[in-house]
Design a protein around this motif. Structure first.
Motif, short mmCIF file in Angstrom:
data_model
loop_
_atom_site.label_atom_id
_atom_site.label_comp_id
_atom_site.label_asym_id
_atom_site.label_seq_id
_atom_site.Cartn_x
_atom_site.Cartn_y
_atom_site.Cartn_z
N ASP A 36 0.82 -1.22 0.00
CA ASP A 36 0.00 0.00 0.00
C ASP A 36 0.85 1.27 0.00
O ASP A 36 0.31 2.37 -0.09
CB ASP A 36 -0.92 0.02 1.22
CG ASP A 36 -1.99 -1.05 1.15
OD1 ASP A 36 -2.33 -1.48 0.03
OD2 ASP A 36 -2.48 -1.46 2.22
N GLY A 37 2.16 1.13 0.09
CA GLY A 37 3.05 2.29 0.14
C GLY A 37 3.39 2.87 -1.21
O GLY A 37 4.11 3.86 -1.29
N GLY A 38 2.90 2.28 -2.30
CA GLY A 38 3.24 2.81 -3.62
C GLY A 38 2.11 2.67 -4.61
O GLY A 38 1.21 1.84 -4.44
N ARG A 39 2.18 3.51 -5.65
CA ARG A 39 1.20 3.41 -6.74
C ARG A 39 1.81 4.04 -7.99
O ARG A 39 2.76 4.83 -7.91
CB ARG A 39 -0.11 4.07 -6.37
CG ARG A 39 0.00 5.56 -6.14
CD ARG A 39 -1.32 6.11 -5.75
NE ARG A 39 -1.24 7.56 -5.80
CZ ARG A 39 -2.25 8.35 -5.64
NH1 ARG A 39 -3.44 7.85 -5.41
NH2 ARG A 39 -2.10 9.65 -5.69
N PRO A 40 1.29 3.70 -9.17
CA PRO A 40 1.84 4.26 -10.42
C PRO A 40 1.70 5.78 -10.44
O PRO A 40 0.73 6.33 -9.90
CB PRO A 40 0.98 3.62 -11.51
CG PRO A 40 0.33 2.44 -10.88
CD PRO A 40 0.21 2.75 -9.42
N PHE A 41 2.66 6.44 -11.07
CA PHE A 41 2.62 7.90 -11.17
C PHE A 41 2.40 8.37 -12.60
O PHE A 41 1.63 9.27 -12.84
CB PHE A 41 3.91 8.50 -10.59
CG PHE A 41 3.93 10.00 -10.61
CD1 PHE A 41 3.13 10.72 -9.73
CD2 PHE A 41 4.74 10.68 -11.49
CE1 PHE A 41 3.15 12.10 -9.75
CE2 PHE A 41 4.76 12.06 -11.51
CZ PHE A 41 3.97 12.78 -10.64
N ASP A 42 3.13 7.77 -13.54
CA ASP A 42 2.95 8.14 -14.94
C ASP A 42 3.24 6.95 -15.85
O ASP A 42 3.62 5.89 -15.38
CB ASP A 42 3.81 9.36 -15.33
CG ASP A 42 5.30 9.11 -15.27
OD1 ASP A 42 5.74 7.94 -15.26
OD2 ASP A 42 6.07 10.09 -15.24
N ASP A 43 3.04 7.12 -17.15
CA ASP A 43 3.21 6.01 -18.09
C ASP A 43 4.67 5.75 -18.44
O ASP A 43 4.97 4.82 -19.17
CB ASP A 43 2.38 6.24 -19.35
CG ASP A 43 2.76 7.51 -20.09
OD1 ASP A 43 3.49 8.36 -19.51
OD2 ASP A 43 2.33 7.67 -21.24
N ASP A 71 10.18 2.65 7.29
CA ASP A 71 9.84 3.76 6.42
C ASP A 71 10.53 3.62 5.06
O ASP A 71 11.68 3.16 4.99
CB ASP A 71 10.26 5.10 7.03
CG ASP A 71 9.49 5.43 8.29
OD1 ASP A 71 8.29 5.13 8.34
OD2 ASP A 71 10.11 6.00 9.22
N PHE A 72 9.84 4.03 4.00
CA PHE A 72 10.45 4.06 2.68
C PHE A 72 11.14 5.40 2.47
O PHE A 72 10.70 6.44 2.97
CB PHE A 72 9.38 3.90 1.58
CG PHE A 72 8.83 2.51 1.46
CD1 PHE A 72 9.63 1.47 1.02
CD2 PHE A 72 7.52 2.23 1.78
CE1 PHE A 72 9.13 0.17 0.91
CE2 PHE A 72 7.00 0.95 1.67
CZ PHE A 72 7.81 -0.08 1.23
N HIS A 73 12.24 5.37 1.71
CA HIS A 73 12.97 6.56 1.30
C HIS A 73 13.31 6.40 -0.17
O HIS A 73 13.58 5.28 -0.62
CB HIS A 73 14.27 6.71 2.10
CG HIS A 73 14.07 6.73 3.58
ND1 HIS A 73 13.77 7.89 4.26
CD2 HIS A 73 14.08 5.75 4.50
CE1 HIS A 73 13.63 7.60 5.55
NE2 HIS A 73 13.81 6.30 5.71
N VAL A 74 13.33 7.49 -0.92
CA VAL A 74 13.69 7.44 -2.33
C VAL A 74 15.06 8.06 -2.51
O VAL A 74 15.33 9.15 -2.01
CB VAL A 74 12.65 8.20 -3.20
CG1 VAL A 74 13.11 8.26 -4.64
CG2 VAL A 74 11.29 7.52 -3.10
N THR A 75 15.94 7.33 -3.19
CA THR A 75 17.29 7.81 -3.48
C THR A 75 17.45 7.91 -4.98
O THR A 75 17.21 6.95 -5.70
CB THR A 75 18.34 6.83 -2.90
OG1 THR A 75 18.11 6.70 -1.51
CG2 THR A 75 19.73 7.33 -3.14
N ARG A 76 17.81 9.06 -5.45
CA ARG A 76 17.96 9.30 -6.89
C ARG A 76 19.23 8.64 -7.41
O ARG A 76 20.27 8.66 -6.76
CB ARG A 76 18.05 10.80 -7.19
CG ARG A 76 16.88 11.58 -6.66
CD ARG A 76 15.73 11.51 -7.61
NE ARG A 76 14.60 12.24 -7.03
CZ ARG A 76 13.42 11.69 -6.83
NH1 ARG A 76 13.18 10.45 -7.15
NH2 ARG A 76 12.44 12.39 -6.31
N SER A 77 19.10 8.07 -8.60
CA SER A 77 20.28 7.51 -9.25
C SER A 77 21.01 8.66 -9.94
O SER A 77 20.43 9.70 -10.21
CB SER A 77 19.90 6.43 -10.26
OG SER A 77 19.15 7.00 -11.30
N SER A 78 22.27 8.45 -10.24
CA SER A 78 23.03 9.51 -10.91
C SER A 78 22.59 9.70 -12.34
O SER A 78 22.67 10.78 -12.89
CB SER A 78 24.53 9.20 -10.86
OG SER A 78 24.78 7.97 -11.48
#
Length: 83
Positions: A36-43, A71-78
């Motif tokens: 339940d912690g995630g859902r689609p954002f765009d195509d 807890d979830f955290h988002v880490t950007r790739s380079s």
């Protein structure tokens, strides 16, 4: 007699890289892992992730980290993946 101190078992957490939109097997694994912690954002394969600090968007190639606290955290790739 000296007492032996037990070191607590340390859980480093887990991380999952957001797969490209065309990777059906990887996407199934992502949805199972996020629950339940995630859902689609765009195509283009981005996902919305509920974090401790609010909603974050993770794009293909980014890492979603599940910390020891749960807890979830988002880490950007380079560099993002080209789909």
């Amino acid at each position: 007699m000296t007492a032996v101190r037990q070191m607590p078992r340390f859980d480093h957490g887990a991380a999952l890289r957001v797969p490209p939109a065309h990777d059906a097997k990887g996407r199934r694994a992502l949805w199972l892992w996020l629950g339940d912690g995630g859902r689609p954002f765009d195509d283009r394969g981005a996902v919305q992730v509920s974090t401790h600090h609010g909603v974050a968007v993770a794009r293909p190639g980014d890492w979603i980290v599940l910390s020891v606290s749960g807890d979830f955290h988002v880490t950007r790739s380079s560099a993002g993946w080209d789909a």
